[in-house]
Design a protein around this motif. Structure first.
Motif, mmCIF file in Angstrom:
data_model
loop_
_atom_site.group_PDB
_atom_site.id
_atom_site.type_symbol
_atom_site.label_atom_id
_atom_site.label_comp_id
_atom_site.label_asym_id
_atom_site.label_seq_id
_atom_site.Cartn_x
_atom_site.Cartn_y
_atom_site.Cartn_z
ATOM 1 N N MET A 269 5.011 -5.682 9.142
ATOM 2 C CA MET A 269 5.830 -4.685 8.439
ATOM 3 C C MET A 269 5.491 -3.292 8.973
ATOM 4 O O MET A 269 4.405 -3.073 9.511
ATOM 5 N N PRO A 270 6.434 -2.300 8.756
ATOM 6 C CA PRO A 270 6.197 -0.943 9.295
ATOM 7 C C PRO A 270 4.919 -0.309 8.761
ATOM 8 O O PRO A 270 4.275 0.463 9.459
ATOM 9 N N ASP A 271 4.537 -0.641 7.533
ATOM 10 C CA ASP A 271 3.329 -0.023 6.973
ATOM 11 C C ASP A 271 2.044 -0.664 7.504
ATOM 12 O O ASP A 271 0.943 -0.300 7.076
ATOM 13 N N ARG B 108 3.647 -12.408 6.207
ATOM 14 C CA ARG B 108 3.030 -13.698 5.890
ATOM 15 C C ARG B 108 1.556 -13.645 6.288
ATOM 16 O O ARG B 108 1.190 -12.876 7.155
ATOM 17 N N PRO B 109 0.793 -14.561 5.725
ATOM 18 C CA PRO B 109 -0.599 -14.647 6.175
ATOM 19 C C PRO B 109 -0.640 -15.044 7.660
ATOM 20 O O PRO B 109 0.123 -15.917 8.078
#
Lengths: 208, 194, 252
Positions: free
Chosen positions: C1-3, C8-9
């Motif tokens: 994700m962007p952050d 997912r693991p």
């Protein structure tokens, strides 16, 4: 576990001097449970052509019936018997027809091929389950004990064996190979084919 | 899970099958007949997926009856077995395969020989001196390896069958209570009370 | 994700093992032992080297063949040799064969939950002067036998050995018995035949063959005289004697 190993069973064919031999075990099982010790996988297609069909047992019967039908149609239309080399191509195309939903069988063929001079030449061949032909000069193997059969056959086989010696060689190869395979064994049968006769012998082997 | 056994003897074939019809863990019925009489000298014990079993058995029954009517004589056991096997083999590669396992016991009136075929849902068929399907096979096959005699009279055959049934009752966790036993010989088919 | 977080693991894995092909084989005679191995080392379809020994001299009368994961194999042999050296310093003699076998068992079982990925075959001469073969699984289960094959071509070679060494499926002529131990020349031909056969049909077997021969004390070396590529490894002529035979195998 692969579908090819579901019922177990192995076949081997060898070339000799003016003779060929084909042999198989007699086991039919469901994985590790033995069902029958009388399941023959070698079939006489013509007087001089024998085919062994190791693999999924339902397809052993189905493919045998299919091949018998096609061979009969050929015999009727052509008014002659089919030669082994022709027959292996029939086997091949029959299997390739089902390329995307195959019969789970790896056929092994042994026969005496008629030459243009009218003499007979030993012939063995095998195919994979979709009909890719292997024309071998020495021996062919298939089934759950194929690796073992390769090992023993490579050690015992030699060129130009007489029928009786070929019988001994193929029998020892089969017996010792299937004894190291949990899915093959439970009896064995050997056919020695020469130009004018076929001798079938049932072997006494380990039943475990 | 259905259990069925069959064995050959001198001039006869014995076929036995349990009589429970179950849905999950519930017994719905305890007198279900799972051995069809296909022709005057042919028996078929069937087991497998509920629904498939009866439907397939009736399909076979009607077709063999049709053959009998058309030709005035029934199919011999080997031919009947072959036809049934083919039906299963074709069904296997169809859109909705039957999941039915069979034991076919017959008496060939032409050669005067008892015949037994072991057939599974894949269309695997083999001629056997004795056979079993379901969890019963794990007990019956080894017992019959020891006690089966192809030359045994009916009483001896029934004793061997009794051993199988008793062993299953003793050792199998989900053992069925009752069995139906049928025999086929030169006089045709009849049921036997154990 | 962007952050920087994950949707997912994530899972990562390191596989500490590999398979390096090859085959080993040992046969015991009445007063000798033969231990052999090919010298090809491969990973998948690639040959890493055509000469990587798998058979090692441990003492004057013990030979160890190691097959499976080569890195583990080499390390294991190194550690066995180290333990044998310590034994020599403590007891001023070589460890007897049956003791080496038990040592190997304990060393393998010590790694029960992170095993050496190797199949061991130990061959040599027992204290009573008999030829011996011990075979092991990767976690130390072991057994003394007359013959054993292991490795990539085990399934090709072992049934052949059953037939030729144990005479399985062969009936002796009336009034005779099969020999319990074969003479050395017969054993050597069977070993060579086994490896040429395995080379022919198995892609991971080939290049070179090393056959170690250990002869019990006082035994004649006559039968080895005519063999080509023979080299003596023993330091003393009066004790048990050890030889190695180096031969070529097909390289394709």
């Amino acid at each position: 576990m692969s579908i090819m190993q579901y019922n177990g069973g192995s076949v081997i064919a060898m070339v000799g001097k003016d003779c060929v031999a084909i042999a198989s075990d007699l086991r039919l099982g469901n994985q590790s449970l033995g069902i029958s010790s009388n399941f023959e996988k070698i079939f006489a297609m013509t007087e001089r052509t024998y085919v062994g069909l190791p693999g999924l047992a339902t397809d052993v019967t189905t493919l045998h019936e299919q091949l018998r039908y096609r061979l009969n149609m050929y015999t009727i239309k052509e008014e002659r018997t089919m030669e082994p080399e022709t027959f292996i191509h029939l086997v091949s195309s029959t299997l390739y027809e089902k390329r995307w939903g195959p019969y789970f069988i790896e056929p092994v063929l042994a026969g005496m091929q008629k030459t243009p001079s009218g003499a007979f030449r030993p012939f063995v061949a095998s195919t994979d389950l979709i009909g890719c032909i292997n024309f071998a000069k020495d021996f062919v193997v298939a089934g759950t004990a194929s690796e073992k059969l390769f090992g023993v056959a490579e050690g015992l086989w030699e060129p130009d064996l007489e029928p009786e010696d070929l019988f001994e060689t193929i029998s020892q190869t089969l017996l010792n190979a299937v004894d190291r395979d949990a899915y093959s064994g439970w009896g064995a049968v050997v056919h020695v084919i020469t130009k004018d006769k076929v001798v079938k012998r049932t072997l006494k082997g380990r039943m475990d | 899970m259905d259990i069925s056994f069959a064995l050959t003897g001198k001039g006869y074939v014995l076929v036995a099958a349990d009589t429970t019809a179950a849905r999950s863990i519930i017994k719905m019925k305890s007198d279900e007949d799972k051995i069809k009489v296909l022709s005057p000298h042919l028996l078929m014990a069937f087991s497998g997926e509920p629904g498939d079993t009866v439907n397939f058995a009736e399909y076979v029954e009607r077709n063999l009856r049709l053959y009998h009517i058309r030709h005035t004589y029934p199919l011999r056991p080997a031919s009947a077995a072959s036809w049934i096997r083919r039906s299963l083999a074709e069904s296997l590669r169809s859109r909705s395969p039957y999941s039915v396992n069979l034991l076919l016991g017959g008496y060939d009136t032409a050669t005067h020989t008892p015949e037994l075929y072991w057939v599974d849902y894949l269309g695997t068929m083999t001629s056997v001196p004795f056979g079993a399907h379901g969890y019963g096979s794990y007990f019956a096959l080894s017992l019959l390896d020891r006690y089966h005699d192809p030359e045994a009279g009916l009483e001896e055959g029934l004793a061997a069958l009794r051993r199988c049934i008793d062993e299953v009752s003793k050792r199998l966790v989900v053992s069925p209570g009752k069995y139906k036993v049928k025999v086929v010989d030169k006089d045709g088919v009849r049921e036997i009370e154990l | 994700m962007p952050d920087g977080s994950y949707e997912r693991p994530q899972q990562r894995q390191f596989n500490p093992y590999s398979e390096n092909g090859g085959t080993i084989l040992a046969i015991a005679g009445a007063d000798f032992s033969v231990i052999a191995g090919d010298t090809r080392q491969s990973e998948g379809y690639s040959i890493q080297t055509r000469y990587a020994p798998k058979v090692f001299r441990l003492t004057e009368r013990a030979v160890l063949a190691v097959n499976g994961f080569a890195a583990d194999g080499n390390m294991f042999v190194k550690k066995v040799k180290q333990r044998l050296e310590w034994y020599r310093h403590a007891h001023a003699k070589d460890m007897p064969l049956r003791a080496i076998a038990r040592l190997i068992q304990t060393m393998l079982y010590a790694q029960r939950f992170f095993p050496y990925y190797v199949y061991n075959i130990l061959g040599g001469i027992e204290e009573d002067g008999t030829g011996a073969v011990y075979s092991f699984d990767p976690v130390g289960s072991y057994e003394r036998e007359a013959c054993r094959a292991a490795g990539a071509a085990q399934s090709l070679v072992q049934p052949f050995l059953d037939n030729q060494i144990y005479f399985k499926n062969q009936t002796p002529a009336p009034g005779t018995n099969h020999p319990t131990h074969l003479p050395l020349p017969d054993v050597l031909s069977i070993v060579i035949d086994s490896f040429t056969s395995a080379t022919e049909r198995h892609i991971e077997v080939g290049d070179g063959l090393e056959i170690y021969v250990v002869l019990a004390k006082g035994r004649s070396t006559q039968e080895l005289a005519s063999i080509g590529g023979l080299q003596e490894l023993s330091t003393r002529a009066e004790g048990d004697r050890m030889f190695v035979i180096r031969r070529d195998l097909k390289k394709d």
